[in-house]
Design a protein around this motif. Structure first.
Motif, PDB file in Angstrom:
ATOM      1  N   ALA A  16      39.093  27.299  51.495  1.00  0.00           N
ATOM      2  CA  ALA A  16      38.918  28.666  51.978  1.00  0.00           C
ATOM      3  C   ALA A  16      39.974  28.995  53.023  1.00  0.00           C
ATOM      4  O   ALA A  16      40.559  30.082  53.042  1.00  0.00           O
ATOM      5  N   GLU A  17      40.240  28.030  53.918  1.00  0.00           N
ATOM      6  CA  GLU A  17      41.264  28.256  54.936  1.00  0.00           C
ATOM      7  C   GLU A  17      42.635  28.408  54.316  1.00  0.00           C
ATOM      8  O   GLU A  17      43.452  29.213  54.747  1.00  0.00           O
ATOM      9  N   SER A  18      42.909  27.607  53.253  1.00  0.00           N
ATOM     10  CA  SER A  18      44.228  27.658  52.618  1.00  0.00           C
ATOM     11  C   SER A  18      44.455  28.991  51.938  1.00  0.00           C
ATOM     12  O   SER A  18      45.562  29.526  51.937  1.00  0.00           O
ATOM     13  N   VAL A  19      43.407  29.564  51.319  1.00  0.00           N
ATOM     14  CA  VAL A  19      43.551  30.850  50.640  1.00  0.00           C
ATOM     15  C   VAL A  19      43.822  31.961  51.644  1.00  0.00           C
ATOM     16  O   VAL A  19      44.658  32.839  51.438  1.00  0.00           O
ATOM     17  N   VAL A  20      43.096  31.911  52.784  1.00  0.00           N
ATOM     18  CA  VAL A  20      43.305  32.932  53.810  1.00  0.00           C
ATOM     19  C   VAL A  20      44.718  32.868  54.343  1.00  0.00           C
ATOM     20  O   VAL A  20      45.345  33.874  54.665  1.00  0.00           O
ATOM     21  N   ALA A  21      45.255  31.621  54.434  1.00  0.00           N
ATOM     22  CA  ALA A  21      46.583  31.450  55.013  1.00  0.00           C
ATOM     23  C   ALA A  21      47.705  31.870  54.081  1.00  0.00           C
ATOM     24  O   ALA A  21      48.824  32.080  54.518  1.00  0.00           O
ATOM     25  N   GLN A  22      47.430  31.998  52.790  1.00  0.00           N
ATOM     26  CA  GLN A  22      48.488  32.320  51.846  1.00  0.00           C
ATOM     27  C   GLN A  22      48.856  33.801  51.930  1.00  0.00           C
ATOM     28  O   GLN A  22      47.980  34.662  52.000  1.00  0.00           O
ATOM     29  N   PRO A  23      50.158  34.121  51.941  1.00  0.00           N
ATOM     30  CA  PRO A  23      50.562  35.524  51.955  1.00  0.00           C
ATOM     31  C   PRO A  23      50.171  36.209  50.665  1.00  0.00           C
ATOM     32  O   PRO A  23      50.311  35.649  49.588  1.00  0.00           O
ATOM     33  N   ARG A  24      49.628  37.436  50.758  1.00  0.00           N
ATOM     34  CA  ARG A  24      49.183  38.153  49.572  1.00  0.00           C
ATOM     35  C   ARG A  24      49.791  39.550  49.546  1.00  0.00           C
ATOM     36  O   ARG A  24      49.600  40.345  50.456  1.00  0.00           O
ATOM     37  N   VAL A  25      50.553  39.837  48.507  1.00  0.00           N
ATOM     38  CA  VAL A  25      51.120  41.162  48.332  1.00  0.00           C
ATOM     39  C   VAL A  25      50.029  42.153  47.946  1.00  0.00           C
ATOM     40  O   VAL A  25      50.017  43.302  48.359  1.00  0.00           O
ATOM     41  N   GLY A  26      49.073  41.717  47.172  1.00  0.00           N
ATOM     42  CA  GLY A  26      47.978  42.559  46.716  1.00  0.00           C
ATOM     43  C   GLY A  26      47.015  41.723  45.903  1.00  0.00           C
ATOM     44  O   GLY A  26      47.359  40.635  45.455  1.00  0.00           O
ATOM     45  N   PRO A  27      45.788  42.188  45.717  1.00  0.00           N
ATOM     46  CA  PRO A  27      44.817  41.402  44.959  1.00  0.00           C
ATOM     47  C   PRO A  27      45.193  41.292  43.484  1.00  0.00           C
ATOM     48  O   PRO A  27      45.426  42.295  42.812  1.00  0.00           O
ATOM     49  N   LEU A  28      45.269  40.080  42.992  1.00  0.00           N
ATOM     50  CA  LEU A  28      45.596  39.875  41.585  1.00  0.00           C
ATOM     51  C   LEU A  28      44.572  40.541  40.669  1.00  0.00           C
ATOM     52  O   LEU A  28      44.922  41.103  39.627  1.00  0.00           O
ATOM     53  N   CYS A  29      43.301  40.472  41.056  1.00  0.00           N
ATOM     54  CA  CYS A  29      42.247  40.980  40.187  1.00  0.00           C
ATOM     55  C   CYS A  29      42.191  42.504  40.138  1.00  0.00           C
ATOM     56  O   CYS A  29      41.428  43.074  39.356  1.00  0.00           O
ATOM     57  N   GLY A  30      42.995  43.179  40.969  1.00  0.00           N
ATOM     58  CA  GLY A  30      43.064  44.626  40.892  1.00  0.00           C
ATOM     59  C   GLY A  30      44.051  45.129  39.844  1.00  0.00           C
ATOM     60  O   GLY A  30      44.179  46.330  39.621  1.00  0.00           O
ATOM     61  N   TYR A  31      44.721  44.182  39.191  1.00  0.00           N
ATOM     62  CA  TYR A  31      45.744  44.522  38.202  1.00  0.00           C
ATOM     63  C   TYR A  31      45.148  44.527  36.797  1.00  0.00           C
ATOM     64  O   TYR A  31      44.370  43.648  36.427  1.00  0.00           O
ATOM     65  N   THR A  32      45.500  45.532  36.002  1.00  0.00           N
ATOM     66  CA  THR A  32      45.079  45.606  34.608  1.00  0.00           C
ATOM     67  C   THR A  32      46.299  45.426  33.721  1.00  0.00           C
ATOM     68  O   THR A  32      47.185  46.276  33.698  1.00  0.00           O
ATOM     69  N   PRO A  33      46.388  44.329  32.997  1.00  0.00           N
ATOM     70  CA  PRO A  33      47.578  44.036  32.184  1.00  0.00           C
ATOM     71  C   PRO A  33      47.594  44.854  30.899  1.00  0.00           C
ATOM     72  O   PRO A  33      46.558  45.364  30.461  1.00  0.00           O
ATOM     73  N   PRO A  34      48.770  44.976  30.267  1.00  0.00           N
ATOM     74  CA  PRO A  34      48.843  45.668  28.982  1.00  0.00           C
ATOM     75  C   PRO A  34      47.993  44.996  27.912  1.00  0.00           C
ATOM     76  O   PRO A  34      47.468  45.638  27.013  1.00  0.00           O
ATOM     77  N   ARG A  35      47.840  43.680  28.008  1.00  0.00           N
ATOM     78  CA  ARG A  35      47.065  42.909  27.014  1.00  0.00           C
ATOM     79  C   ARG A  35      46.471  41.689  27.714  1.00  0.00           C
ATOM     80  O   ARG A  35      47.125  41.065  28.542  1.00  0.00           O
ATOM     81  N   SER A  36      45.215  41.362  27.396  1.00  0.00           N
ATOM     82  CA  SER A  36      44.564  40.196  27.992  1.00  0.00           C
ATOM     83  C   SER A  36      44.361  39.120  26.943  1.00  0.00           C
ATOM     84  O   SER A  36      43.519  39.258  26.049  1.00  0.00           O
ATOM     85  N   GLU A  37      45.154  38.093  27.033  1.00  0.00           N
ATOM     86  CA  GLU A  37      44.994  36.926  26.158  1.00  0.00           C
ATOM     87  C   GLU A  37      45.246  35.691  26.995  1.00  0.00           C
ATOM     88  O   GLU A  37      46.357  35.440  27.458  1.00  0.00           O
ATOM     89  N   LEU A  73      40.518  33.268  25.850  1.00  0.00           N
ATOM     90  CA  LEU A  73      39.966  34.609  25.946  1.00  0.00           C
ATOM     91  C   LEU A  73      40.924  35.604  25.309  1.00  0.00           C
ATOM     92  O   LEU A  73      42.131  35.552  25.534  1.00  0.00           O
ATOM     93  N   LEU A  74      40.377  36.493  24.508  1.00  0.00           N
ATOM     94  CA  LEU A  74      41.127  37.629  23.985  1.00  0.00           C
ATOM     95  C   LEU A  74      40.274  38.862  24.205  1.00  0.00           C
ATOM     96  O   LEU A  74      39.127  38.923  23.745  1.00  0.00           O
ATOM     97  N   ASP A  75      40.805  39.823  24.956  1.00  0.00           N
ATOM     98  CA  ASP A  75      40.039  41.020  25.267  1.00  0.00           C
ATOM     99  C   ASP A  75      40.863  42.261  24.908  1.00  0.00           C
ATOM    100  O   ASP A  75      41.966  42.451  25.409  1.00  0.00           O
ATOM    101  N   ALA A  76      40.318  43.070  24.003  1.00  0.00           N
ATOM    102  CA  ALA A  76      40.938  44.320  23.574  1.00  0.00           C
ATOM    103  C   ALA A  76      39.948  45.452  23.844  1.00  0.00           C
ATOM    104  O   ALA A  76      38.780  45.199  24.139  1.00  0.00           O
ATOM    105  N   PRO A  77      40.381  46.705  23.760  1.00  0.00           N
ATOM    106  CA  PRO A  77      39.470  47.816  24.067  1.00  0.00           C
ATOM    107  C   PRO A  77      38.181  47.823  23.250  1.00  0.00           C
ATOM    108  O   PRO A  77      37.137  48.245  23.751  1.00  0.00           O
ATOM    109  N   THR A  78      38.216  47.356  22.004  1.00  0.00           N
ATOM    110  CA  THR A  78      37.032  47.457  21.152  1.00  0.00           C
ATOM    111  C   THR A  78      36.426  46.119  20.750  1.00  0.00           C
ATOM    112  O   THR A  78      35.337  46.096  20.173  1.00  0.00           O
ATOM    113  N   PHE A  79      37.098  44.998  21.023  1.00  0.00           N
ATOM    114  CA  PHE A  79      36.531  43.702  20.643  1.00  0.00           C
ATOM    115  C   PHE A  79      37.026  42.614  21.583  1.00  0.00           C
ATOM    116  O   PHE A  79      37.990  42.802  22.346  1.00  0.00           O
TER     117      PHE A  79
END
Length: 373
Positions: A16-37, A73-79
């Motif tokens: 937990a301490e190591s994660v807090v100490a790491q520099p973060r440009v922005g939350p990775l999980c806030g990003y939505t990729p063009p395709r999730s595989e 994992l494969l995630d598309a809009p409909t399946f």
């Protein structure tokens, strides 16, 4: 049981301490990729054989272990499709034991929502079971996962270029996301060189490159990061409930209709960190009289530029009617030290406890790798 809990508590605070100490440009999980595989496969193994000087072989050693985990994992809009499997094999004093589980499901989403219907199958097995267990299922659920590896790689590229002084300052967020989107469209490029060229043009267009052009070393490092396959990042969660039918009972009992529920969660708190967990519950229609509960958690993270860590925990409980529950749990901890460019040291701790064990089994493995040339 105290030793694994103490080690896990210390490691949790440390990570937990190591994660807090790491520099973060922005939350990775806030990003939505063009395709999730997403694909992830991890393997580790060790073996030791020793034949002592006595004819009764009192001090002979014949032991080893194999660990494997796979997720897709494969995630598309409909399946969507998801698969996961874990295998643990142990050889101790010529005695073989194993623990394995796996699951697969296919999802169909309601248009433009996170609601879905699913069909799937789950399997589990262990040395202590009478036979492997197998069940099929169908039901409803809510949630989605997304592969944010592309953004993680974009942030690594920035970090590496800053370290090489190939760019004069951190790249703007818009450029980072443009790099991530480009990496996420890799299948659209004829080859890796074409993709790297596109990334080079995006970076050089910012005006942050002191020489106007990236050098050969910087381009090589970009290519290495883009081509990495062992550090994928996943975010999201998913809740499922449904009904199933038992094709094989792990305790040799009759096949039953089942009620099913599961929850899966993934978080990438930093470019070099990944947390994944799952909780799967299946029960006969009489609910808690007969059931199987499987809980898993895995956290891999970078403590510093020279130290990587990973912790994983697995728990399986099988409850049969009017019987004592059968529990199997294991805890694995691993630290890897990059001592020099050509020397690394790995320390692995393994603990296992089952219902018929008198105490936790404990294992320590230390491995050193040195590249001479």
């Amino acid at each position: 049981m105290k030793k694994p809990l103490i080690v896990l508590t210390i490691l949790t605070v440390w990570c937990a301490e190591s994660v807090v100490a790491q520099p973060r440009v922005g939350p990775l999980c806030g990003y939505t990729p063009p395709r999730s595989e997403f694909r992830d496969l991890k393997l580790s193994a060790n073996y030791r054989y020793y034949n002592d000087q006595f004819t009764d072989n009192r001090d002979n050693v014949n032991s080893g272990s194999l660990r494997a985990s796979f997720s897709r994992l494969l995630d598309a809009p409909t399946f969507g499709i998801s698969q996961q499997a874990n295998v643990k094999l142990d050889l101790t004093r010529d005695t073989f034991s194993y623990q394995a589980d796996g699951a697969m499901n296919l999802r169909a989403y309601v248009a433009q929502t996170n609601f879905f219907g699913f069909v799937g199958a789950e399997a589990q097995g262990a040395t202590m079971f009478v036979s492997p267990g197998l069940r099929v299922s169908a039901g409803l659920g809510y949630g989605r996962f997304k592969d944010v590896t592309a953004l993680s790689k974009a942030l690594k590229i920035q970090e590496r270029l800053l370290g090489l002084k190939a760019i004069s300052a951190p790249l703007p967020a818009t450029v980072i996301f443009e790099l991530a989107d480009t990496i996420g469209r890799r299948v659209e490029f004829a080859d890796l060189a074409s993709l790297v060229q596109e990334l080079e043009e995006i970076i050089e267009a910012t005006g942050f490159v002191p020489q106007g052009q990236l050098g050969a070393v910087a381009l090589l490092r970009i290519e290495e990061i883009v081509n990495e396959t062992a550090d994928e990042k996943l975010c999201g969660w998913e809740l499922r409930v449904g009904l199933g039918y038992e094709l094989l009972d792990s305790q040799g009992g009759p096949r039953d209709w089942l009620t099913l529920a599961s929850f899966e969660y993934a978080l990438a708190p930093a470019p070099r960190s990944q947390f994944k967990s799952s909780l799967r519950f299946s029960s006969s229609l009489s609910l808690l009289e007969e059931y199987v509960l499987i809980a898993q958690a895995n956290y891999a993270f970078r403590i510093s530029e020279t130290i990587d860590a990973q912790a994983s925990y697995n728990f399986v409980r099988t409850q049969l009617k009017a019987r004592t529950p059968l529990d199997i749990q294991s805890l694995d901890l691993r630290l890897t030290f990059q001592v020099q460019a050509n020397l690394n040291l790995a320390v692995q701790l393994e603990f296992t406890l089952a219902s018929d064990f008198e105490e936790w089994t404990q294992g320590l493995t230390i491995t050193a790798n040195y590249d001479l040339f």
